[in-house]
Design an enzyme around this catalytic site. Sequence first.
Site, PDB file in Angstrom:
ATOM      1  N   HIS A   1       8.050   2.811 -13.301  1.00  0.00           N
ATOM      2  CA  HIS A   1       9.021   3.609 -12.525  1.00  0.00           C
ATOM      3  C   HIS A   1      10.353   3.738 -13.247  1.00  0.00           C
ATOM      4  CE1 HIS A   1       6.779   3.906  -8.712  1.00  0.00           C
ATOM      5  NE2 HIS A   1       6.304   2.714  -9.017  1.00  0.00           N
TER       6      HIS A   1
ATOM      7  N   ASP B   1       4.282  -2.519 -11.946  1.00  0.00           N
ATOM      8  CA  ASP B   1       5.458  -2.726 -11.096  1.00  0.00           C
ATOM      9  C   ASP B   1       5.888  -4.196 -11.084  1.00  0.00           C
ATOM     10  OD1 ASP B   1       5.315  -0.059 -10.502  1.00  0.00           O
ATOM     11  OD2 ASP B   1       4.739  -0.309  -8.404  1.00  0.00           O
TER      12      ASP B   1
ATOM     13  N   ASP C   1       0.328   5.041  -5.805  1.00  0.00           N
ATOM     14  CA  ASP C   1       1.050   5.776  -6.852  1.00  0.00           C
ATOM     15  C   ASP C   1       0.649   5.316  -8.262  1.00  0.00           C
ATOM     16  OD1 ASP C   1       2.466   3.347  -6.113  1.00  0.00           O
ATOM     17  OD2 ASP C   1       4.117   4.010  -7.392  1.00  0.00           O
ATOM     18  N   HIS C   2      -0.404   4.486  -8.353  1.00  0.00           N
ATOM     19  CA  HIS C   2      -0.920   4.037  -9.653  1.00  0.00           C
ATOM     20  C   HIS C   2      -2.401   4.369  -9.839  1.00  0.00           C
ATOM     21  CE1 HIS C   2       2.754   1.614 -10.555  1.00  0.00           C
ATOM     22  NE2 HIS C   2       2.880   1.836  -9.267  1.00  0.00           N
TER      23      HIS C   2
ATOM     24  N   HIS D   1      -2.486  -2.190 -10.827  1.00  0.00           N
ATOM     25  CA  HIS D   1      -2.610  -2.692  -9.450  1.00  0.00           C
ATOM     26  C   HIS D   1      -3.043  -1.564  -8.540  1.00  0.00           C
ATOM     27  CE1 HIS D   1       1.531  -1.190  -9.413  1.00  0.00           C
ATOM     28  NE2 HIS D   1       1.591  -1.336  -8.099  1.00  0.00           N
TER      29      HIS D   1
ATOM     30  N   HIS E   1      -1.850  -0.008  -5.826  1.00  0.00           N
ATOM     31  CA  HIS E   1      -1.012   0.930  -5.060  1.00  0.00           C
ATOM     32  C   HIS E   1      -1.337   2.379  -5.393  1.00  0.00           C
ATOM     33  CE1 HIS E   1       2.252  -2.271  -4.047  1.00  0.00           C
ATOM     34  NE2 HIS E   1       1.295  -2.217  -3.139  1.00  0.00           N
TER      35      HIS E   1
ATOM     36  N   HIS F   1       3.988  -8.750  -7.200  1.00  0.00           N
ATOM     37  CA  HIS F   1       4.148  -7.460  -6.513  1.00  0.00           C
ATOM     38  C   HIS F   1       2.942  -7.219  -5.614  1.00  0.00           C
ATOM     39  CE1 HIS F   1       5.330  -3.273  -6.000  1.00  0.00           C
ATOM     40  NE2 HIS F   1       4.172  -2.864  -6.471  1.00  0.00           N
TER      41      HIS F   1
HETATM   42 FE    FE Z   1       4.594   1.788  -8.074  1.00  0.00          FE
HETATM   43 ZN    ZN Z   2       3.306  -0.821  -6.801  1.00  0.00          ZN
END
Ligand code: FE
Ligand code: ZN
Length: 253
Positions: A168, A130, A57-58, A53, A55, A111
């Site tokens: 995570h 996530d 942090d990915h 996805h 985001h 998400h």
């Molecule tokens: Fe994440």
């Molecule tokens: Zn995420």
Amino acid sequence: MLQITLLPARSDNYIFLGLDTATGFRFVVDPADAALVLGALQGGTLDAILNTHHHDDHVSGNLALKAATGCTIIGPAADRDRIPGIDRAVAEGETVALGASVAVVMDVPGHTRGHIAYYCAESAALFCGDTLFALGCGRLFEGTPAQMWAALKRFRALPAETRIYCAHEYTESNLRFAEHLLPGDAALTAYGAEIRAKRAQGLPTVPPLMGQEARTNPFLLADAPGMAARLGLAANAEPVAVFAEIRGRKDRF
Ligand code: FE
Ligand code: ZN
């Protein structure tokens, strides 16, 4: 078969470095940190990035890794505009070749609206970003409870030995919520002891097994007998309403 290595990144992210042992094909899932991945490659090649996805942090390592290695970036078709450097946009049912291994794409919005997962049956590996976590699930930033519940039910139907490569290390905080919701649950108590022992030694709790999660993850138990009543809902409440109640309580926990 895939050999999968965990690279802890940022405060609680996991980046997964995958190697197809038959061919040497190497890929990385959701690279939050390009330098970390390049260090782990030790000069070796990188063939592909798989994104679940959009985001930050990915995907934040996408462009630097592509520039350094020439890898192909694969990500969700529904979110192609939000995946930096995307080369191939994939959706439900499409297959992604990882050397001699194959992953099947699952559309699992909830998400985010374009969230996908990659499932490799032969290696019993699910890269779910996530969406599902050990004892938890992702927050509903862009999707609905119905979408997330549908996604979780599909995951739960996968073989019990499936390893859940979630992005995570949220397990201990998820455990506290699960214990609050299911006090004295024998399966959860045993799993919780395992989790705390691992964390006390600084070890990851990821990847958990689907069979274990199906028995103890509150979000996968929304349709379990007694769960609606435990939450003060009508005994015949729809599972999606029970799921939404659990998600709401976790958000406020
Ligand atoms: Fe994440
Ligand atoms: Zn995420």
